[in-house]
Motif scaffolding. Structure first.
Motif, short mmCIF file in Angstrom:
data_model
loop_
_atom_site.label_atom_id
_atom_site.label_comp_id
_atom_site.label_asym_id
_atom_site.label_seq_id
_atom_site.Cartn_x
_atom_site.Cartn_y
_atom_site.Cartn_z
N ASP A 252 -53.95 -28.91 -58.82
CA ASP A 252 -53.82 -28.35 -57.82
C ASP A 252 -53.12 -28.99 -57.00
O ASP A 252 -53.21 -29.05 -55.29
N LEU A 253 -51.64 -29.69 -57.39
CA LEU A 253 -50.93 -30.17 -56.69
C LEU A 253 -50.00 -29.90 -55.32
O LEU A 253 -50.42 -28.30 -55.28
N ASP A 254 -50.35 -29.74 -53.74
CA ASP A 254 -49.97 -28.89 -53.09
C ASP A 254 -48.36 -29.22 -52.83
O ASP A 254 -47.45 -30.36 -52.49
N ALA A 255 -47.31 -28.06 -53.93
CA ALA A 255 -46.08 -28.47 -53.93
C ALA A 255 -45.00 -27.97 -52.57
O ALA A 255 -44.37 -28.17 -52.29
N GLU A 256 -46.06 -26.80 -51.71
CA GLU A 256 -45.57 -26.63 -51.08
C GLU A 256 -45.60 -27.82 -49.95
O GLU A 256 -44.57 -27.86 -49.38
N ALA A 257 -46.41 -28.84 -49.66
CA ALA A 257 -46.47 -29.87 -48.79
C ALA A 257 -45.49 -30.98 -49.26
O ALA A 257 -44.42 -31.07 -48.79
N PHE A 258 -45.10 -30.53 -50.87
CA PHE A 258 -44.07 -32.07 -51.22
C PHE A 258 -42.57 -30.95 -50.96
O PHE A 258 -41.99 -32.03 -49.68
N GLU A 259 -42.72 -30.48 -51.43
CA GLU A 259 -41.11 -29.41 -50.40
C GLU A 259 -40.96 -29.41 -48.65
O GLU A 259 -39.61 -29.79 -48.61
N ARG A 260 -41.70 -29.62 -48.36
CA ARG A 260 -41.61 -29.77 -46.86
C ARG A 260 -41.42 -31.05 -46.73
O ARG A 260 -40.18 -31.23 -45.43
N HIS A 261 -41.81 -32.02 -47.50
CA HIS A 261 -41.85 -33.36 -46.49
C HIS A 261 -40.48 -34.17 -47.24
O HIS A 261 -40.09 -34.92 -46.89
N PHE A 262 -39.97 -33.47 -48.40
CA PHE A 262 -38.72 -34.15 -48.78
C PHE A 262 -38.00 -32.78 -49.50
O PHE A 262 -36.50 -33.64 -49.89
N GLY A 263 -37.86 -32.30 -49.22
CA GLY A 263 -36.76 -31.09 -49.45
C GLY A 263 -35.97 -30.32 -50.56
O GLY A 263 -34.87 -29.63 -50.44
N ILE A 264 -36.74 -30.85 -51.23
CA ILE A 264 -37.13 -30.48 -53.09
C ILE A 264 -38.01 -29.90 -53.42
O ILE A 264 -38.99 -29.99 -53.08
N PRO A 265 -37.79 -28.60 -54.74
CA PRO A 265 -38.97 -28.45 -54.94
C PRO A 265 -39.43 -28.97 -56.09
O PRO A 265 -39.19 -29.33 -56.53
N LEU A 266 -41.06 -28.94 -55.80
CA LEU A 266 -41.96 -29.22 -57.27
C LEU A 266 -42.35 -28.19 -57.91
O LEU A 266 -43.32 -27.67 -57.45
N THR A 267 -42.03 -27.86 -59.16
CA THR A 267 -42.58 -26.81 -59.59
C THR A 267 -42.97 -27.46 -60.82
O THR A 267 -43.30 -28.47 -62.10
N ARG A 268 -44.63 -26.81 -61.28
CA ARG A 268 -45.64 -26.45 -62.43
C ARG A 268 -44.37 -25.83 -63.31
O ARG A 268 -44.38 -24.91 -63.17
N ILE A 269 -44.48 -26.84 -64.83
CA ILE A 269 -43.24 -26.12 -65.38
C ILE A 269 -45.02 -25.79 -67.07
O ILE A 269 -44.15 -25.72 -68.25
N GLY A 270 -46.38 -26.49 -66.96
CA GLY A 270 -46.27 -26.57 -68.22
C GLY A 270 -47.77 -27.21 -67.94
O GLY A 270 -48.21 -27.19 -67.34
N VAL A 271 -48.34 -27.63 -69.37
CA VAL A 271 -50.35 -27.81 -68.70
C VAL A 271 -50.21 -28.74 -70.34
O VAL A 271 -49.49 -28.57 -71.43
N VAL A 272 -50.89 -29.89 -70.31
CA VAL A 272 -51.80 -30.30 -70.93
C VAL A 272 -52.95 -30.27 -71.80
O VAL A 272 -54.16 -30.26 -71.06
N GLU A 273 -52.92 -29.50 -72.42
CA GLU A 273 -53.85 -28.75 -73.53
C GLU A 273 -54.66 -29.67 -74.40
O GLU A 273 -56.20 -28.73 -73.97
N GLU A 274 -54.46 -30.61 -74.93
CA GLU A 274 -55.51 -30.90 -75.77
C GLU A 274 -55.25 -32.47 -76.22
O GLU A 274 -53.68 -32.95 -75.60
N ARG A 275 -56.22 -33.35 -76.85
CA ARG A 275 -55.88 -34.61 -76.97
C ARG A 275 -55.63 -34.52 -78.96
O ARG A 275 -55.98 -33.44 -79.68
N VAL A 276 -54.46 -35.34 -79.57
CA VAL A 276 -54.60 -35.46 -80.81
C VAL A 276 -54.70 -36.20 -81.24
O VAL A 276 -54.80 -37.34 -80.80
N LEU A 277 -54.82 -36.52 -82.73
CA LEU A 277 -55.10 -37.40 -82.93
C LEU A 277 -53.48 -38.02 -83.74
O LEU A 277 -53.71 -39.52 -84.84
N GLY A 278 -53.42 -36.85 -84.83
CA GLY A 278 -51.90 -36.97 -85.90
C GLY A 278 -51.05 -37.27 -84.64
O GLY A 278 -51.11 -38.24 -83.48
N VAL A 279 -49.21 -36.73 -84.71
CA VAL A 279 -48.91 -36.69 -84.80
C VAL A 279 -48.67 -35.55 -83.09
O VAL A 279 -49.02 -34.14 -82.81
N ALA A 280 -48.07 -36.46 -81.87
CA ALA A 280 -48.81 -35.65 -80.77
C ALA A 280 -47.58 -34.45 -80.79
O ALA A 280 -46.46 -34.94 -81.25
N ALA A 281 -48.02 -33.22 -79.81
CA ALA A 281 -46.49 -32.37 -79.78
C ALA A 281 -46.00 -31.31 -78.43
O ALA A 281 -47.12 -31.41 -78.01
#
Length: 310
Positions: A259-288
């Motif tokens: 829920d980061l406020d990407a619009e507030a970030f862009e207003r403040h810095f003049g560049i976009p902040l874009t959501r591109i993915g999600v952390v879905e689960e913790r892994v025990l072996g090789v991370a993916a």
């Protein structure tokens, strides 16, 4: 500093830098870290015909870019710069451009609000600039903190450096916007501190490509990250695949609350902040890292590798 051509050149450089290099002259720099803060340090090397070619950049841009690339490592940990040391290996063919390279180093140092605290100068067969950076931060933003449920975010727009490289390699002139992204990157110090203050849990700068950096975050945090390539913020003229592969961007990729406020970030810095993915689960072996397009899993685009398999 003593007699000799090397020290004469250093004296001229120090005069050129003026207050940016006040106090240089001893064998070591003595720095004060603010109480309650931790010292962080990194170094980066820029080598002719590996990281740049002489006909691509001005000498000022060579010095600036080498320095800002190293400073970006401090930004990646939400640290404030404390000082810069630059070691140059200078071939005879570049001796006439030495002070112009110094001007570029000074521009980057001035832009980061820090100072030059030391360095070294020697002859070499190719121009090499190794920049050591020191900074301070109370709570470093490491690669290891990604939490399940975090979103993956990236600053800015991607693809320019790769497009500039491709233009040069085919003998063409890059578009001004693409060339500027390669020749004059900006370390995201203030943006990193904003992200850390708003809950970012892990982060890196984008030096090898955003997909490659996301895989590093997954490995360091031992989590599975799902990245949606269709969400990548693309610079004008670039494709999604080019944005995914483009290295030496020096933007930030972080895991942080969804829920980061990407619009507030862009207003403040003049560049976009874009959501591109999600952390879905913790892994025990090789991370993916899983990459998707149009909802379907696809092979991850390869980023830059300084030592690819032979």
């Amino acid at each position: 500093m003593g007699p000799g051509g090397e020290f004469d050149a250093i004296e001229v450089a120090l005069t050129r830098w003026g207050p940016l290099a006040a106090g240089v002259g001893d064998d070591c720099a003595v720095l004060e870290v603010p109480p309650g803060e931790r010292l962080v340090t990194s170094l980066d090397t820029s080598l002719e015909d590996v990281h740049f070619r002489r006909d691509w950049l001005t000498p000022e841009e060579v010095g600036y870019r080498a320095t800002m690339a190293a400073l970006s490592d401090l930004a990646a940990m939400a640290a404030s710069p404390l000082g810069v040391a630059a070691a140059l290996s200078l071939p005879d063919s570049w001796r006439g451009d030495f002070l112009r390279i110094c001007d570029g180093i000074g521009e980057a140092v001035r832009g980061a609000g820090t100072r030059i605290v030391g360095g070294d100068l020697t002859r070499g067969s190719a121009l090499s600039i190794t920049v050591s950076v020191l900074g301070h931060v109370a709570a470093p933003m490491s690669r290891r903190g990604a939490r399940v449920g975090d979103a993956l975010w990236v600053t800015g727009r991607l693809g320019g450096p790769l497009l500039a490289l491709r233009a040069w390699e085919r003998g063409a002139t890059p578009r001004d916007e693409h060339r500027a992204r390669f020749a004059h990157p900006v370390a995201r110090f203030n943006e990193a501190r904003w992200l850390a203050d708003h809950g970012a849990t892990a982060g890196m700068d984008v030096s090898d490509g955003v997909v490659a950096e996301a895989s590093h975050l997954a490995a360091a945090g031992r989590v599975r990250i799902v990245l949606d390539l269709d969400c990548l913020p693309v610079l004008a003229g670039a494709t999604v695949d080019e944005a995914a592969r483009s290295g030496e961007e020096y933007e930030l990729v972080v895991s942080a609350p969804a829920d980061l406020d990407a619009e507030a970030f862009e207003r403040h810095f003049g560049i976009p902040l874009t959501r591109i993915g999600v952390v879905e689960e913790r892994v025990l072996g090789v991370a993916a890292l899983e990459t998707r397009r149009a909802g379907e899993r696809v092979a991850a685009p390869r980023g830059h590798d300084h030592l690819p398999p032979s």
